[in-house]
Design a protein around this motif. Structure first.
Motif, PDB file in Angstrom:
ATOM      1  N   THR A   1       0.838  -1.204   0.000  1.00 44.09           N
ATOM      2  CA  THR A   1       0.000   0.000   0.000  1.00 44.09           C
ATOM      3  C   THR A   1       0.877   1.260   0.000  1.00 44.09           C
ATOM      4  N   LYS A   2       0.232   2.400  -0.130  1.00 47.48           N
ATOM      5  CA  LYS A   2       0.949   3.683  -0.157  1.00 47.48           C
ATOM      6  C   LYS A   2       0.659   4.508   1.100  1.00 47.48           C
ATOM      7  N   ILE A   3       0.418   3.834   2.202  1.00 47.60           N
ATOM      8  CA  ILE A   3       0.145   4.538   3.461  1.00 47.60           C
ATOM      9  C   ILE A   3       1.437   5.151   3.969  1.00 47.60           C
ATOM     10  N   GLN A   4       1.396   6.436   4.340  1.00 49.15           N
ATOM     11  CA  GLN A   4       2.597   7.160   4.757  1.00 49.15           C
ATOM     12  C   GLN A   4       2.576   7.580   6.222  1.00 49.15           C
ATOM     13  N   THR A   5       1.409   7.874   6.757  1.00 43.59           N
ATOM     14  CA  THR A   5       1.339   8.438   8.108  1.00 43.59           C
ATOM     15  C   THR A   5       0.495   7.553   9.017  1.00 43.59           C
ATOM     16  N   ILE A   6       0.638   7.796  10.324  1.00 43.58           N
ATOM     17  CA  ILE A   6      -0.148   7.058  11.307  1.00 43.58           C
ATOM     18  C   ILE A   6      -1.624   7.423  11.201  1.00 43.58           C
ATOM     19  N   GLN A   7      -1.911   8.657  10.825  1.00 47.04           N
ATOM     20  CA  GLN A   7      -3.300   9.074  10.650  1.00 47.04           C
ATOM     21  C   GLN A   7      -3.969   8.300   9.517  1.00 47.04           C
ATOM     22  N   GLU A   8      -3.252   8.101   8.413  1.00 46.54           N
ATOM     23  CA  GLU A   8      -3.794   7.314   7.302  1.00 46.54           C
ATOM     24  C   GLU A   8      -3.983   5.854   7.721  1.00 46.54           C
ATOM     25  N   LEU A   9      -3.045   5.330   8.499  1.00 41.44           N
ATOM     26  CA  LEU A   9      -3.162   3.952   8.987  1.00 41.44           C
ATOM     27  C   LEU A   9      -4.402   3.788   9.865  1.00 41.44           C
ATOM     28  N   THR A  10      -4.651   4.753  10.736  1.00 39.58           N
ATOM     29  CA  THR A  10      -5.837   4.704  11.592  1.00 39.58           C
ATOM     30  C   THR A  10      -7.114   4.772  10.768  1.00 39.58           C
ATOM     31  N   SER A  11      -7.113   5.622   9.750  1.00 35.41           N
ATOM     32  CA  SER A  11      -8.304   5.744   8.889  1.00 35.41           C
ATOM     33  C   SER A  11      -8.592   4.436   8.155  1.00 35.41           C
TER      34      SER A  11
ATOM     35  N   LEU B   1      -4.798   0.217  16.950  1.00 35.00           N
ATOM     36  CA  LEU B   1      -5.728   1.338  16.911  1.00 35.00           C
ATOM     37  C   LEU B   1      -5.636   2.168  18.189  1.00 35.00           C
ATOM     38  N   THR B   2      -5.516   1.507  19.325  1.00 28.34           N
ATOM     39  CA  THR B   2      -5.383   2.232  20.596  1.00 28.34           C
ATOM     40  C   THR B   2      -4.108   3.060  20.633  1.00 28.34           C
ATOM     41  N   ALA B   3      -2.990   2.449  20.200  1.00 32.08           N
ATOM     42  CA  ALA B   3      -1.718   3.181  20.172  1.00 32.08           C
ATOM     43  C   ALA B   3      -1.779   4.358  19.204  1.00 32.08           C
ATOM     44  N   SER B   4      -2.453   4.170  18.077  1.00 32.20           N
ATOM     45  CA  SER B   4      -2.568   5.251  17.089  1.00 32.20           C
ATOM     46  C   SER B   4      -3.420   6.392  17.624  1.00 32.20           C
ATOM     47  N   ILE B   5      -4.482   6.053  18.344  1.00 31.52           N
ATOM     48  CA  ILE B   5      -5.343   7.094  18.915  1.00 31.52           C
ATOM     49  C   ILE B   5      -4.586   7.883  19.981  1.00 31.52           C
ATOM     50  N   ILE B   6      -3.769   7.187  20.771  1.00 31.81           N
ATOM     51  CA  ILE B   6      -2.941   7.889  21.764  1.00 31.81           C
ATOM     52  C   ILE B   6      -2.013   8.875  21.056  1.00 31.81           C
ATOM     53  N   TYR B   7      -1.403   8.424  19.966  1.00 31.15           N
ATOM     54  CA  TYR B   7      -0.482   9.288  19.205  1.00 31.15           C
ATOM     55  C   TYR B   7      -1.218  10.505  18.639  1.00 31.15           C
ATOM     56  N   LEU B   8      -2.384  10.279  18.051  1.00 31.80           N
ATOM     57  CA  LEU B   8      -3.116  11.371  17.409  1.00 31.80           C
ATOM     58  C   LEU B   8      -3.714  12.342  18.420  1.00 31.80           C
ATOM     59  N   SER B   9      -3.926  11.885  19.638  1.00 27.91           N
ATOM     60  CA  SER B   9      -4.514  12.765  20.656  1.00 27.91           C
ATOM     61  C   SER B   9      -3.474  13.619  21.367  1.00 27.91           C
ATOM     62  N   LEU B  10      -2.181  13.325  21.159  1.00 22.72           N
ATOM     63  CA  LEU B  10      -1.144  14.123  21.812  1.00 22.72           C
ATOM     64  C   LEU B  10      -0.985  15.452  21.083  1.00 22.72           C
ATOM     65  N   PRO B  11      -1.054  16.583  21.781  1.00 20.94           N
ATOM     66  CA  PRO B  11      -0.910  17.881  21.108  1.00 20.94           C
ATOM     67  C   PRO B  11       0.542  18.172  20.747  1.00 20.94           C
ATOM     68  N   VAL B  12       0.729  18.796  19.593  1.00 18.32           N
ATOM     69  CA  VAL B  12       2.079  19.185  19.176  1.00 18.32           C
ATOM     70  C   VAL B  12       2.560  20.373  19.987  1.00 18.32           C
TER      71      VAL B  12
END
Length: 252
Positions: free
Chosen positions: A172-182, A197-208
């Motif tokens: 596949t052409k998935i590049q980011t963790i956000q695309e992987l979660t989607s 999915l849980t680990a990805s949600i933790i990553y996406l919920s962390l503020p930059v």
């Protein structure tokens, strides 16, 4: 043509990009590293980027040299000679103004974002390109370190799911963790890859950045003045929310 300004401005768009909703931790770390390299290059190439005389003219600072001869006290054996380069206007600008400003910016960029780099390294194994290229032993080590840190949220089944996911996303052409979660949510694979999915949600919920919290405190400073010294907590929260909504409606 005479150089009269600093050509490279690596920090011009930096705050806006960091506060963008599309920015993730890894992208922010790459941007930070690029900014640090740009500033270091600017520091090493002073003559290429800055003309002290041009800046003095722009800021209204006189560039005429003093005609009076400076009197120096006699130096005896063992005394340290002073730095006479500071008597030259351009050298004084370089040593007393330019270098301290650049060094302060570099120190703040390196020191303030240590935590951001540390958190980003914890989630590097979740990047799709890393999942595909890493060996099973590397996946095991990265997962064990991650599970030991987030032991209340993720179980050891994460290792098996990552090895299984490796074959799934290889072509596949998935590049980011956000695309992987989607992809996991879109294809209803959350039961198969629940730990990922849980680990990805933790990553996406962390503020930059904490810009939103800093803005809230800035508004609080304007609202909680000496006239509202005895205001209750509920009323203060309500006024703060109204102020934020008003600012958003005015902006858009």
């Amino acid at each position: 043509m005479e150089k009269n300004t600093i050509r490279s401005k690596p920090l011009t768009q930096f705050p806006g990009v960091l506060q963008s909703p599309q920015t993730n931790l890894h992208k922010a770390c790459d941007l930070l590293q690029g900014t640090i390299l740009s500033i270091e290059k600017m520091r090493d190439g002073y003559d290429e980027h800055v003309s002290a005389i041009g800046l003095c003219h722009k800021w209204g600072i006189s560039t005429t040299k003093s005609t009076t001869r400076k009197i120096y006290s006699k130096k005896y054996c063992g005394e340290i000679q002073g730095d006479k380069r500071l008597d030259v206007p351009e050298e004084k600008f370089r040593i007393a103004i330019f270098y301290p400003l650049i060094d302060t910016a570099l120190f703040q960029l390196c020191n303030r974002f240590k935590g951001l780099h540390s958190v980003s390294r914890n989630f590097e194994f979740l990047l799709p390109q890393n999942i595909v290229t890493m060996k099973e032993s590397e996946i095991d080590k990265s997962c064990y370190d991650f599970i030991s840190f987030y032991n209340n949220d993720v179980t050891s089944d994460l290792i098996r799911q990552l090895i299984s996911l490796k074959e799934f996303i290889k072509n596949t052409k998935i590049q980011t963790i956000q695309e992987l979660t989607s992809i996991i949510i879109e294809y209803d694979l959350s039961s198969l890859y629940s730990e990922i999915l849980t680990a990805s949600i933790i990553y996406l919920s962390l503020p930059v950045t904490v810009a939103t919290a800093e803005k809230s405190f800035s508004k609080l400073k304007l609202l909680k003045n000496y006239l509202r010294n005895s205001i209750s907590q509920d009323r203060l929260i309500g006024i703060s929310i109204l102020k934020k909504v008003k600012d958003k409606r005015t902006r858009y």
